[in-house]
Design a protein around this motif. Structure first.
Motif, PDB file in Angstrom:
ATOM      1  N   GLY A   1       1.161   7.369  59.728  1.00  0.00           N
ATOM      2  CA  GLY A   1       0.635   8.382  58.824  1.00  0.00           C
ATOM      3  C   GLY A   1       0.662   9.780  59.419  1.00  0.00           C
ATOM      4  N   LYS A   2       0.936   9.899  60.723  1.00  0.00           N
ATOM      5  CA  LYS A   2       1.024  11.203  61.387  1.00  0.00           C
ATOM      6  C   LYS A   2       2.206  11.973  60.807  1.00  0.00           C
ATOM      7  N   GLU A   3       2.077  13.277  60.696  1.00  0.00           N
ATOM      8  CA  GLU A   3       3.157  14.102  60.167  1.00  0.00           C
ATOM      9  C   GLU A   3       3.487  15.217  61.134  1.00  0.00           C
ATOM     10  N   SER A   4       4.755  15.623  61.135  1.00  0.00           N
ATOM     11  CA  SER A   4       5.214  16.706  61.990  1.00  0.00           C
ATOM     12  C   SER A   4       5.995  17.690  61.122  1.00  0.00           C
ATOM     13  N   THR A   5       5.683  18.972  61.247  1.00  0.00           N
ATOM     14  CA  THR A   5       6.305  19.976  60.397  1.00  0.00           C
ATOM     15  C   THR A   5       6.959  21.066  61.234  1.00  0.00           C
ATOM     16  N   THR A   6       8.166  21.431  60.861  1.00  0.00           N
ATOM     17  CA  THR A   6       8.833  22.594  61.436  1.00  0.00           C
ATOM     18  C   THR A   6       9.172  23.515  60.273  1.00  0.00           C
ATOM     19  N   PHE A   7       8.652  24.738  60.315  1.00  0.00           N
ATOM     20  CA  PHE A   7       8.899  25.692  59.232  1.00  0.00           C
ATOM     21  C   PHE A   7       9.953  26.690  59.668  1.00  0.00           C
ATOM     22  N   ILE A   8      10.978  26.863  58.837  1.00  0.00           N
ATOM     23  CA  ILE A   8      12.014  27.866  59.074  1.00  0.00           C
ATOM     24  C   ILE A   8      12.019  28.783  57.862  1.00  0.00           C
ATOM     25  N   GLU A   9      11.766  30.040  58.102  1.00  0.00           N
ATOM     26  CA  GLU A   9      11.730  31.012  57.015  1.00  0.00           C
ATOM     27  C   GLU A   9      13.120  31.155  56.401  1.00  0.00           C
ATOM     28  N   MET A  10      13.178  31.218  55.075  1.00  0.00           N
ATOM     29  CA  MET A  10      14.447  31.250  54.350  1.00  0.00           C
ATOM     30  C   MET A  10      15.323  32.432  54.792  1.00  0.00           C
ATOM     31  N   SER A  11      14.714  33.559  55.118  1.00  0.00           N
ATOM     32  CA  SER A  11      15.500  34.724  55.528  1.00  0.00           C
ATOM     33  C   SER A  11      16.185  34.502  56.875  1.00  0.00           C
ATOM     34  N   GLN A  12      15.708  33.541  57.666  1.00  0.00           N
ATOM     35  CA  GLN A  12      16.321  33.241  58.959  1.00  0.00           C
ATOM     36  C   GLN A  12      17.511  32.297  58.833  1.00  0.00           C
ATOM     37  N   VAL A  13      17.638  31.613  57.701  1.00  0.00           N
ATOM     38  CA  VAL A  13      18.715  30.635  57.522  1.00  0.00           C
ATOM     39  C   VAL A  13      20.015  31.365  57.211  1.00  0.00           C
ATOM     40  N   LYS A  14      20.999  31.186  58.103  1.00  0.00           N
ATOM     41  CA  LYS A  14      22.321  31.757  57.874  1.00  0.00           C
ATOM     42  C   LYS A  14      23.159  30.805  57.032  1.00  0.00           C
ATOM     43  N   ASP A  15      23.119  29.512  57.373  1.00  0.00           N
ATOM     44  CA  ASP A  15      23.915  28.533  56.646  1.00  0.00           C
ATOM     45  C   ASP A  15      23.409  27.129  56.963  1.00  0.00           C
ATOM     46  N   VAL A  16      23.865  26.173  56.182  1.00  0.00           N
ATOM     47  CA  VAL A  16      23.602  24.756  56.416  1.00  0.00           C
ATOM     48  C   VAL A  16      24.966  24.091  56.537  1.00  0.00           C
TER      49      VAL A  16
ATOM     50  N   TYR B   1      25.702  14.711  61.208  1.00  0.00           N
ATOM     51  CA  TYR B   1      24.326  15.170  61.067  1.00  0.00           C
ATOM     52  C   TYR B   1      24.296  16.550  60.433  1.00  0.00           C
ATOM     53  N   LEU B   2      23.224  16.806  59.713  1.00  0.00           N
ATOM     54  CA  LEU B   2      23.030  18.059  59.005  1.00  0.00           C
ATOM     55  C   LEU B   2      22.327  19.049  59.925  1.00  0.00           C
ATOM     56  N   CYS B   3      22.772  20.290  59.928  1.00  0.00           N
ATOM     57  CA  CYS B   3      22.179  21.327  60.784  1.00  0.00           C
ATOM     58  C   CYS B   3      21.919  22.597  59.987  1.00  0.00           C
ATOM     59  N   ILE B   4      20.872  23.298  60.379  1.00  0.00           N
ATOM     60  CA  ILE B   4      20.599  24.630  59.854  1.00  0.00           C
ATOM     61  C   ILE B   4      20.999  25.627  60.928  1.00  0.00           C
ATOM     62  N   LEU B   5      21.803  26.610  60.549  1.00  0.00           N
ATOM     63  CA  LEU B   5      22.188  27.678  61.460  1.00  0.00           C
ATOM     64  C   LEU B   5      21.205  28.827  61.282  1.00  0.00           C
ATOM     65  N   ILE B   6      20.546  29.209  62.358  1.00  0.00           N
ATOM     66  CA  ILE B   6      19.546  30.280  62.321  1.00  0.00           C
ATOM     67  C   ILE B   6      20.231  31.605  62.644  1.00  0.00           C
ATOM     68  N   ARG B   7      19.991  32.589  61.802  1.00  0.00           N
ATOM     69  CA  ARG B   7      20.582  33.918  61.948  1.00  0.00           C
ATOM     70  C   ARG B   7      20.099  34.584  63.234  1.00  0.00           C
ATOM     71  N   ASP B   8      21.011  35.228  63.944  1.00  0.00           N
ATOM     72  CA  ASP B   8      20.665  35.974  65.158  1.00  0.00           C
ATOM     73  C   ASP B   8      20.083  37.322  64.753  1.00  0.00           C
ATOM     74  N   PRO B   9      18.849  37.654  65.180  1.00  0.00           N
ATOM     75  CA  PRO B   9      18.235  38.927  64.769  1.00  0.00           C
ATOM     76  C   PRO B   9      18.995  40.160  65.269  1.00  0.00           C
ATOM     77  N   GLN B  10      19.663  40.051  66.433  1.00  0.00           N
ATOM     78  CA  GLN B  10      20.416  41.197  66.966  1.00  0.00           C
ATOM     79  C   GLN B  10      21.796  41.339  66.337  1.00  0.00           C
ATOM     80  N   ASP B  11      22.400  40.228  65.933  1.00  0.00           N
ATOM     81  CA  ASP B  11      23.742  40.241  65.359  1.00  0.00           C
ATOM     82  C   ASP B  11      23.723  39.496  64.029  1.00  0.00           C
TER      83      ASP B  11
END
Length: 124
Positions: free
Chosen positions: A43-58, A72-82
């Motif tokens: 019944g334990k749950e684990s959550t990871t939140f990724i803000e939509m604006s940080q998602v570059k692609d799936v 496997y499915l991956c989320i690519l996180i946008r680089d804040p500097q580039d």
């Protein structure tokens, strides 16, 4: 004395099973764009939140493990500097390891949501 040893062994085994179910055994995983935690068998749950604006692609990645191709499915996180770069790759469904046809369905849904995010708002 043998009954004490047997009782201790049963008790330790039960504690080990409870720890395994609570911390290791994942009962289900899900991907919800607004966030949904995987729930463990206990019944334990684990959550990871990724803000939509940080998602570059799936993307669907593939890896070779023990003479077998694993997808496997991956989320690519946008680089804040580039803005064109990727700062992190976050793999999804690491415990449940769904089949490729299931990953394709989730991928298509994610791409539809990402496409809607990039469309300019329509005026009436």
């Amino acid at each position: 004395q043998n009954s004490m040893v047997l009782s201790a062994a049963i008790f330790i085994t039960l504690i080990g099973l409870i720890v395994y179910l609570h911390f290791v055994k994942v009962d289900q995983e899900s991907l919800l764009i607004i966030g949904s935690p995987p729930s463990y068998a206990s019944g334990k749950e684990s959550t990871t939140f990724i803000e939509m604006s940080q998602v570059k692609d799936v993307v669907i990645n593939e890896a070779i493990h023990m003479q077998k191709v694993i997808y496997y499915l991956c989320i690519l996180i946008r680089d804040p500097q580039d803005p064109q770069g990727v700062s992190e790759v976050v793999p999804l469904f690491q415990s449940s390891k769904p089949r490729l046809d299931c990953l394709v369905e989730v991928y298509k849904s994610c791409q539809e949501i990402l496409a809607q995010r990039e469309m300019p708002p329509q005026s009436s």
